[in-house]
Design an enzyme around this catalytic site. Structure first.
Site, PDB file in Angstrom:
ATOM      1  CG  HIS A 212      -6.112   3.156   5.022  1.00 47.55           C
ATOM      2  ND1 HIS A 212      -6.131   3.606   3.722  1.00 47.55           N
ATOM      3  CD2 HIS A 212      -5.422   1.976   4.995  1.00 47.55           C
ATOM      4  CE1 HIS A 212      -5.452   2.756   2.952  1.00 47.55           C
ATOM      5  NE2 HIS A 212      -5.008   1.757   3.698  1.00 47.55           N
ATOM      6  CG  PHE A 359      -0.581  -3.188  -1.591  1.00 46.32           C
ATOM      7  CD1 PHE A 359      -0.828  -2.188  -0.679  1.00 46.32           C
ATOM      8  CD2 PHE A 359      -0.431  -2.859  -2.926  1.00 46.32           C
ATOM      9  CE1 PHE A 359      -0.918  -0.881  -1.106  1.00 46.32           C
ATOM     10  CE2 PHE A 359      -0.520  -1.567  -3.345  1.00 46.32           C
ATOM     11  CZ  PHE A 359      -0.764  -0.575  -2.438  1.00 46.32           C
ATOM     12  CG  HIS A 372      -2.816   2.866   7.955  1.00 42.65           C
ATOM     13  ND1 HIS A 372      -3.203   3.763   6.975  1.00 42.65           N
ATOM     14  CD2 HIS A 372      -1.909   2.036   7.381  1.00 42.65           C
ATOM     15  CE1 HIS A 372      -2.567   3.477   5.858  1.00 42.65           C
ATOM     16  NE2 HIS A 372      -1.770   2.430   6.068  1.00 42.65           N
TER      17      HIS A 372
HETATM   18 CU1  C2O Z   1      -3.621   0.529   2.784  1.00 38.57          CU
HETATM   19 CU2  C2O Z   1      -0.608   1.836   4.541  1.00 38.57          CU
HETATM   20  O1  C2O Z   1      -1.889   1.157   3.407  1.00 38.57           O
END
Ligand code: C2O
Length: 609
Positions: A212, A359, A372
């Site tokens: 991420h 997802f 994120h």
């Molecule tokens: Cu890939 Cu919050 O997720």
């Protein structure tokens, strides 16, 4: 050594990622006959079954891999020496990476029907390896807290995102393509390089943070380049601070590119967010102070008490050949996962959630990137909290890699070793107070001095009310169709300070859950409360939660049964309860949502360093 032969079907399980899908509740009785709760059963089926879109599986595995490898080596010329190219044969080291040459269709369930979804980016014909900037530490980009940004900043971000959204969908820099990245990496769009029958998955393991981070890094660079401002930094949603525990208001501006209609309308500003979110049928509506307290406790658990070792915080190792995503880290489970659900929109009359609640669609909501960014920030913060909080040195971790398109629409391969320091990558975060650090919980019950008896002996009044109509469970597996509890012996008690520093006493819980059911349960240790169905997560006895984000993988999914392991720290908890001389602990499992098909496979104590 990973086998080159096609692997048997694997199941996977993903924790903490949103979900989607929700179905009107089913009533499920809790142990207490006066307590009946609505349990939404969430069928989240972002699965894939696109074998017809892949290279025919009858192709000899070795031959096809060899071919792909040649092809990749022929690409940029830069990578000839690499031993683990996408699609390359399994080497001795076993980092895992996606085979980007074979992105396949994802399938999602819509109103009970499976639909395929193409989440693949344009096929990379040539890629370059990511290089860290030569000098770093100067001119760092600073990502601001979203609730503190001014009008000028919002206008700038607005312009950048509008331009990104205006790019044609076929452009890998477009918002549509950025959103699909998450789908491709989370819904089985890619299989593991060298293992065509095993999904590549970025959740539920040590890949969670680095993947991420890299994803946001390129997203941010594309935005900056679209407005010719290489200093542009995306905002972070400061949900670990009371001031940030509300959706940042500019994301709720209908006339802006930040808006997304697929959000829970009950959770728009000024609703205070709920890190313990148990699903729409169980909105908590607790007083503001209590909600903040619970949120901060969740943060303390995720960052400190349940994050005493790298594996506990970052997630467990995930190597080539491993089933995808079975051992997530503490923060990934909660609050990361519960926030996905809290933001996502449960669609009326369907079992689905979008966008953040699922997802495949999470990346479609611009708030995903702010969410994120804060997840990413917690990774940096965690490493400052203790000298023991370090990234893995394991080569399989460092050598795992992903592919993204940069601001020039150039495919880039980036490995985990280049994602370990945000400052080396050229950015950092606006500092904020960390009130959760001061939120170590206090016991709910009395702090006992006398040792607890272990199972099969007299329970000295503890748990008496529960035990009367709900005796302890003495063996596992056990279905979690009501509140259950057990007592497990502690291998060692009263360890020295040094021993406690060297090794964390960890409660390990292995869970099996059905792939298309979203489920969450809480775990309490030595909870003497007679009504364990209380929704109290701000006290010592609350060890943590399991959040199962259902996810059918593209390969495998036999019976759609998924396994995962969650870990909760016991060292501080036992001390705080005054129970460190106890020979055993009571562990109570309280179902919160969708646990009809959850099975507790095993509960035990281990010591991790
Ligand atoms: Cu890939 Cu919050 O997720």
């Amino acid at each position: 050594m990973a086998s080159l032969a096609p692997s048997p079907p694997r199941e996977a399980f993903l924790l903490s990622l949103l979900t989607h899908c929700r179905e009107p509740s089913q009533l499920s009785a809790f142990h207490s006959n006066k307590t009946r709760r609505a349990i939404p059963k969430i069928s989240c089926n972002a699965s894939k079954n696109d074998s017809k879109h892949q290279t025919p599986k009858t192709t000899d595995a070795k031959t096809s891999k060899f071919d792909r490898r040649n092809m990749l080596i022929g690409l940029g010329g830069l990578y000839g020496a690499a031993t683990t190219l996408g699609g390359g044969p399994a080497a001795i080291a076993k980092p895992t990476s996606p085979d980007v040459t074979q992105c396949g269709l994802a399938s999602v369930e819509d109103k009970g029907k499976s639909m395929t979804l193409d989440c693949c980016p344009p096929k990379p014909s040539q890629f370059v390896d990511f290089k860290l900037p030569k000098s770093y530490g100067h001119n760092l980009k600073i990502r601001p807290a979203a609730h503190l940004v001014d009008k000028t900043y919002i206008e700038k971000y607005n312009k950048a995102l509008s331009l990104m959204k205006a790019l044609p969908d076929s452009d890998p820099r477009s918002f549509a393509q950025q959103a699909k990245v998450h789908c491709a990496y989370c819904n089985g769009g890619y299989h593991q390089a060298g293992l065509p029958d095993l999904d590549f998955q970025v959740h539920g393991s040590w890949l969670f943070f680095p993947f991420h981070r890299a994803y946001l890094y390129f997203y941010e660079r594309i935005l900056g380049s679209l407005i010719n401002d290489p200093t542009f930094a995306i905002p972070y949603w400061n949900w670990d601070h009371p001031d940030g525990m509300v959706m940042p208001t500019f994301f709720n501006d209908q006339n802006s590119p930040f808006f997304d209609v697929n959000r829970d309308q009950n959770h728009l500003p000024p609703t205070v967010m709920d890190h313990t979110y148990d699903g729409p049928a169980k909105e908590h509506h607790m007083p503001y102070d209590e909600q903040i307290k619970q949120n901060l406790t969740i943060m303390y658990k995720a960052m400190v008490a349940n994050a005493k070792t790298p594996e506990m915080f970052l997630g467990a190792p995930y190597r080539q050949g491993d089933p995808p995503g079975t051992q997530p880290g503490s923060l990934e489970v909660q609050p990361h996962g519960t926030i996905h659900n809290w933001v996502g929109n449960p669609k009326p009359n369907t079992p689905f959630w979008e966008d953040m609640g699922n997802f495949y669609s999470a990346g479609r909501d611009p708030i995903f990137y702010a969410h994120h960014a804060n997840v990413d920030r917690t990774w940096s913060i965690w490493k400052t909290l203790s000298p023991k909080n370090k990234d893995f040195k394991d080569k399989d971790f460092l050598n795992s890699y992903f592919y993204f398109f940069d601001e020039n629409a150039q495919p880039v391969r980036i490995s985990v070793r280049d994602c370990l320091s945000s400052r080396k990558m050229g950015y950092d975060y606006q500092p904020m107070d960390l009130p959760w650090l001061r939120s170590r919980p206090n016991p709910f019950g009395r702090v006992r001095k006398a040792p607890r008896r272990i199972l099969n002996k007299v329970f000295s009044g503890v748990k008496n009310a529960v035990a009367a109509d709900n005796p302890p469970v003495t063996s596992f597996p056990q279905p979690l169709n009501k509140v259950i509890w057990t007592n497990i012996p502690r291998p060692i008690k009263l360890r020295s300070k040094k021993e406690k520093e060297d090794e964390e006493e960890v409660l390990i819980i292995e869970v099996e859950s059905k792939g298309d059911v979203y489920s969450k349960f809480d775990v309490y240790v030595n909870d003497e409360d007679e009504t364990p169905s209380k929704e109290n997560r701000s006290q010592t006895e609350y060890a943590g939660s399991f959040v199962n984000v259902p996810h059918k993988h593209r390969h495998g999914d036999a019976g759609n049964v998924m396994s995962t392991t969650v870990k909760f720290g016991l060292t501080d908890l036992m001390e705080d309860l005054g129970a460190d001389d106890d020979e055993g602990i009571d562990v109570t499992f309280v179902p919160r949502t969708g646990t009809e098909s959850v099975v507790i496979k095993d509960v035990r104590i281990e010591f991790l360093n």
